[in-house]
Design a protein around this motif. Sequence first.
Motif, PDB file in Angstrom:
ATOM      1  N   ASP A   7       0.840  -1.200   0.000  1.00 27.65           N
ATOM      2  CA  ASP A   7       0.000   0.000   0.000  1.00 27.65           C
ATOM      3  C   ASP A   7       0.873   1.247   0.000  1.00 27.65           C
ATOM      4  OD1 ASP A   7      -2.618  -1.113   0.059  1.00 27.65           O
ATOM      5  OD2 ASP A   7      -2.386  -1.572   2.183  1.00 27.65           O
ATOM      6  N   ALA A   8       0.790   2.018  -1.097  1.00 27.16           N
ATOM      7  CA  ALA A   8       1.484   3.306  -1.204  1.00 27.16           C
ATOM      8  C   ALA A   8       2.953   3.190  -0.806  1.00 27.16           C
ATOM      9  CB  ALA A   8       0.779   4.358  -0.347  1.00 27.16           C
ATOM     10  N   VAL A   9       3.618   2.174  -1.347  1.00 33.59           N
ATOM     11  CA  VAL A   9       4.987   1.853  -0.936  1.00 33.59           C
ATOM     12  C   VAL A   9       6.007   2.626  -1.769  1.00 33.59           C
ATOM     13  CG1 VAL A   9       6.711   0.003  -0.915  1.00 33.59           C
ATOM     14  CG2 VAL A   9       4.420  -0.409   0.006  1.00 33.59           C
ATOM     15  N   ASP A  10       6.946   3.257  -1.076  1.00 38.15           N
ATOM     16  CA  ASP A  10       8.129   3.853  -1.696  1.00 38.15           C
ATOM     17  C   ASP A  10       9.326   2.976  -1.353  1.00 38.15           C
ATOM     18  OD1 ASP A  10       6.478   5.916  -2.422  1.00 38.15           O
ATOM     19  OD2 ASP A  10       7.437   7.433  -1.154  1.00 38.15           O
ATOM     20  N   LEU A  11      10.145   2.682  -2.362  1.00 37.23           N
ATOM     21  CA  LEU A  11      11.335   1.855  -2.162  1.00 37.23           C
ATOM     22  C   LEU A  11      12.537   2.551  -2.775  1.00 37.23           C
ATOM     23  CD1 LEU A  11       9.823  -1.590  -3.247  1.00 37.23           C
ATOM     24  CD2 LEU A  11      10.226  -0.829  -0.899  1.00 37.23           C
ATOM     25  N   GLY A  12      13.689   2.371  -2.144  1.00 33.15           N
ATOM     26  CA  GLY A  12      14.895   2.965  -2.699  1.00 33.15           C
ATOM     27  C   GLY A  12      16.121   2.572  -1.907  1.00 33.15           C
ATOM     28  N   TYR A  13      17.247   3.089  -2.366  1.00 27.94           N
ATOM     29  CA  TYR A  13      18.537   2.836  -1.732  1.00 27.94           C
ATOM     30  C   TYR A  13      19.172   4.182  -1.404  1.00 27.94           C
ATOM     31  CZ  TYR A  13      17.610  -1.713  -3.865  1.00 27.94           C
ATOM     32  OH  TYR A  13      17.028  -2.896  -4.247  1.00 27.94           O
ATOM     33  N   ASP A  14      20.425   4.167  -1.017  1.00 27.49           N
ATOM     34  CA  ASP A  14      21.095   5.410  -0.642  1.00 27.49           C
ATOM     35  C   ASP A  14      21.145   6.403  -1.797  1.00 27.49           C
ATOM     36  OD1 ASP A  14      21.498   4.418   1.874  1.00 27.49           O
ATOM     37  OD2 ASP A  14      23.556   3.754   1.508  1.00 27.49           O
ATOM     38  N   GLY A  15      21.159   5.872  -3.014  1.00 35.93           N
ATOM     39  CA  GLY A  15      21.228   6.754  -4.177  1.00 35.93           C
ATOM     40  C   GLY A  15      19.933   7.462  -4.503  1.00 35.93           C
ATOM     41  N   GLY A  16      18.846   7.078  -3.837  1.00 38.76           N
ATOM     42  CA  GLY A  16      17.576   7.741  -4.092  1.00 38.76           C
ATOM     43  C   GLY A  16      16.453   6.751  -4.302  1.00 38.76           C
ATOM     44  N   PRO A  17      15.245   7.252  -4.565  1.00 40.09           N
ATOM     45  CA  PRO A  17      14.081   6.380  -4.733  1.00 40.09           C
ATOM     46  C   PRO A  17      14.144   5.583  -6.032  1.00 40.09           C
ATOM     47  CG  PRO A  17      13.496   8.648  -5.214  1.00 40.09           C
ATOM     48  CD  PRO A  17      14.899   8.676  -4.686  1.00 40.09           C
ATOM     49  N   VAL A  18      13.583   4.378  -5.990  1.00 39.11           N
ATOM     50  CA  VAL A  18      13.495   3.526  -7.172  1.00 39.11           C
ATOM     51  C   VAL A  18      12.041   3.340  -7.585  1.00 39.11           C
ATOM     52  CG1 VAL A  18      13.983   1.227  -8.106  1.00 39.11           C
ATOM     53  CG2 VAL A  18      15.632   2.327  -6.572  1.00 39.11           C
ATOM     54  N   VAL A  19      11.173   3.108  -6.600  1.00 35.95           N
ATOM     55  CA  VAL A  19       9.740   2.917  -6.836  1.00 35.95           C
ATOM     56  C   VAL A  19       8.988   3.849  -5.895  1.00 35.95           C
ATOM     57  CG1 VAL A  19       7.811   1.284  -6.714  1.00 35.95           C
ATOM     58  CG2 VAL A  19      10.045   0.511  -7.530  1.00 35.95           C
ATOM     59  N   ARG A  20       7.942   4.497  -6.418  1.00 39.05           N
ATOM     60  CA  ARG A  20       7.171   5.437  -5.605  1.00 39.05           C
ATOM     61  C   ARG A  20       5.682   5.121  -5.696  1.00 39.05           C
ATOM     62  NH1 ARG A  20      10.933   8.388  -8.374  1.00 39.05           N
ATOM     63  NH2 ARG A  20       9.422   8.817 -10.032  1.00 39.05           N
ATOM     64  N   GLY A  21       5.024   5.124  -4.540  1.00 38.06           N
ATOM     65  CA  GLY A  21       3.573   5.012  -4.490  1.00 38.06           C
ATOM     66  C   GLY A  21       3.017   3.714  -5.038  1.00 38.06           C
ATOM     67  N   LEU A  22       3.698   2.598  -4.779  1.00 39.51           N
ATOM     68  CA  LEU A  22       3.287   1.316  -5.358  1.00 39.51           C
ATOM     69  C   LEU A  22       2.141   0.701  -4.560  1.00 39.51           C
ATOM     70  CD1 LEU A  22       3.656  -1.041  -7.327  1.00 39.51           C
ATOM     71  CD2 LEU A  22       5.428  -1.939  -5.800  1.00 39.51           C
ATOM     72  N   ASP A  23       1.049   0.400  -5.263  1.00 39.43           N
ATOM     73  CA  ASP A  23      -0.071  -0.370  -4.713  1.00 39.43           C
ATOM     74  C   ASP A  23      -0.142  -1.688  -5.468  1.00 39.43           C
ATOM     75  OD1 ASP A  23      -1.072   1.644  -2.898  1.00 39.43           O
ATOM     76  OD2 ASP A  23      -1.848   2.704  -4.648  1.00 39.43           O
ATOM     77  N   LEU A  24      -0.129  -2.787  -4.728  1.00 46.87           N
ATOM     78  CA  LEU A  24      -0.118  -4.095  -5.384  1.00 46.87           C
ATOM     79  C   LEU A  24      -0.757  -5.127  -4.471  1.00 46.87           C
ATOM     80  CD1 LEU A  24       0.944  -5.639  -7.914  1.00 46.87           C
ATOM     81  CD2 LEU A  24       3.007  -6.150  -6.584  1.00 46.87           C
ATOM     82  N   ASP A  25      -1.687  -5.895  -5.025  1.00 43.61           N
ATOM     83  CA  ASP A  25      -2.304  -7.010  -4.307  1.00 43.61           C
ATOM     84  C   ASP A  25      -1.983  -8.302  -5.041  1.00 43.61           C
ATOM     85  OD1 ASP A  25      -3.993  -6.155  -1.968  1.00 43.61           O
ATOM     86  OD2 ASP A  25      -4.816  -4.802  -3.486  1.00 43.61           O
ATOM     87  N   VAL A  26      -1.505  -9.291  -4.309  1.00 43.43           N
ATOM     88  CA  VAL A  26      -1.244 -10.612  -4.870  1.00 43.43           C
ATOM     89  C   VAL A  26      -2.181 -11.588  -4.171  1.00 43.43           C
ATOM     90  CG1 VAL A  26       0.492 -12.341  -5.423  1.00 43.43           C
ATOM     91  CG2 VAL A  26       1.184  -9.946  -5.115  1.00 43.43           C
ATOM     92  N   LYS A  27      -2.991 -12.279  -4.955  1.00 44.43           N
ATOM     93  CA  LYS A  27      -4.000 -13.165  -4.391  1.00 44.43           C
ATOM     94  C   LYS A  27      -3.370 -14.462  -3.891  1.00 44.43           C
ATOM     95  CE  LYS A  27      -7.215 -11.402  -7.886  1.00 44.43           C
ATOM     96  NZ  LYS A  27      -8.023 -11.764  -9.085  1.00 44.43           N
ATOM     97  N   PRO A  28      -3.957 -15.077  -2.874  1.00 44.20           N
ATOM     98  CA  PRO A  28      -3.411 -16.353  -2.388  1.00 44.20           C
ATOM     99  C   PRO A  28      -3.399 -17.406  -3.489  1.00 44.20           C
ATOM    100  CG  PRO A  28      -5.114 -15.528  -0.906  1.00 44.20           C
ATOM    101  CD  PRO A  28      -5.146 -14.655  -2.120  1.00 44.20           C
ATOM    102  N   GLY A  29      -2.252 -18.026  -3.705  1.00 45.60           N
ATOM    103  CA  GLY A  29      -2.150 -19.113  -4.658  1.00 45.60           C
ATOM    104  C   GLY A  29      -1.992 -18.714  -6.108  1.00 45.60           C
ATOM    105  N   GLU A  30      -2.009 -17.429  -6.408  1.00 46.35           N
ATOM    106  CA  GLU A  30      -1.846 -17.030  -7.806  1.00 46.35           C
ATOM    107  C   GLU A  30      -0.371 -16.911  -8.168  1.00 46.35           C
ATOM    108  OE1 GLU A  30      -2.811 -13.247  -9.597  1.00 46.35           O
ATOM    109  OE2 GLU A  30      -2.428 -12.153  -7.738  1.00 46.35           O
ATOM    110  N   VAL A  31      -0.114 -16.897  -9.473  1.00 43.33           N
ATOM    111  CA  VAL A  31       1.204 -16.555  -9.991  1.00 43.33           C
ATOM    112  C   VAL A  31       1.080 -15.166 -10.605  1.00 43.33           C
ATOM    113  CG1 VAL A  31       3.070 -17.147 -11.567  1.00 43.33           C
ATOM    114  CG2 VAL A  31       1.747 -18.970 -10.474  1.00 43.33           C
TER     115      VAL A  31
END
Length: 241
Positions: A7-31
């Motif tokens: 939910d609204a995930v920001d990801l990054g490293y020391d060099g700065g952000p890589v992903v901003r505002g990520l919303d993602l749902d993965v259903k049980p058992g799906e690929v």
Amino acid sequence: MIPLRMDAVDLGYDGGPVVRGLDLDVKPGEVLAIAGASGCGKSTVLRALAGLLPPRAGTILADGVPVRGPSPDRALVFQDDALLPWRTARRNVELPLAIRGTSRAERRARADDWLARVGLAGQERRLPGQLSGGMRQRVQLARTLAGSPRVVLMDEPFGALDAQTRAAMQRLLVGVLATTPATVVFVTHDVDEAVLLGDRVAVLAPDGVCELVDVPYPREMGLRDAPEVAAARGRVLSALS
């Protein structure tokens, strides 16, 4: 198998952000296959789901519980097979079971069972250096699944293989997933692979998921050229462009 949620995930490293505002749902058992351009953050998302990279903002949940670090319930499969070169195929598969305290007899039985299931019966005593690239990836897959994880996170596991070996590994994975109760997130740069393996394909961009495509007939090798599958492939390609 368990659900995953970002939910609204920001990801990054020391060099700065890589992903901003990520919303993602993965259903049980799906690929869920994740596709995207190089550098868009596909592997970063997997590291965060595995608990190896804390989010800068937002929430990551596994089965409704915040992800705060690695867990044996969430296993990560790398493009590099990451096998220990001084351990035999059997002992590589046994390693996570040994760390958990599984008895020697049980871990040997489970290792041999999984090596047989991935087509490596009779290769148990070989060292990684005596195995081909495809065989080493089979050992890595056996090692991952022998621990009965509830989530399998796969980071372009076939990306370094030649076309023939890659196709063989895709067929093997289709068979294994049919009998393995796990939620799978599969990162790939290959659109055909994403559409073959995924129930859905999430096309990732630095500002989040830009397209989520449902795939008809997932993992049905004989229907790869069906018009409905071609239409899904076209939607993924359009989103990537």
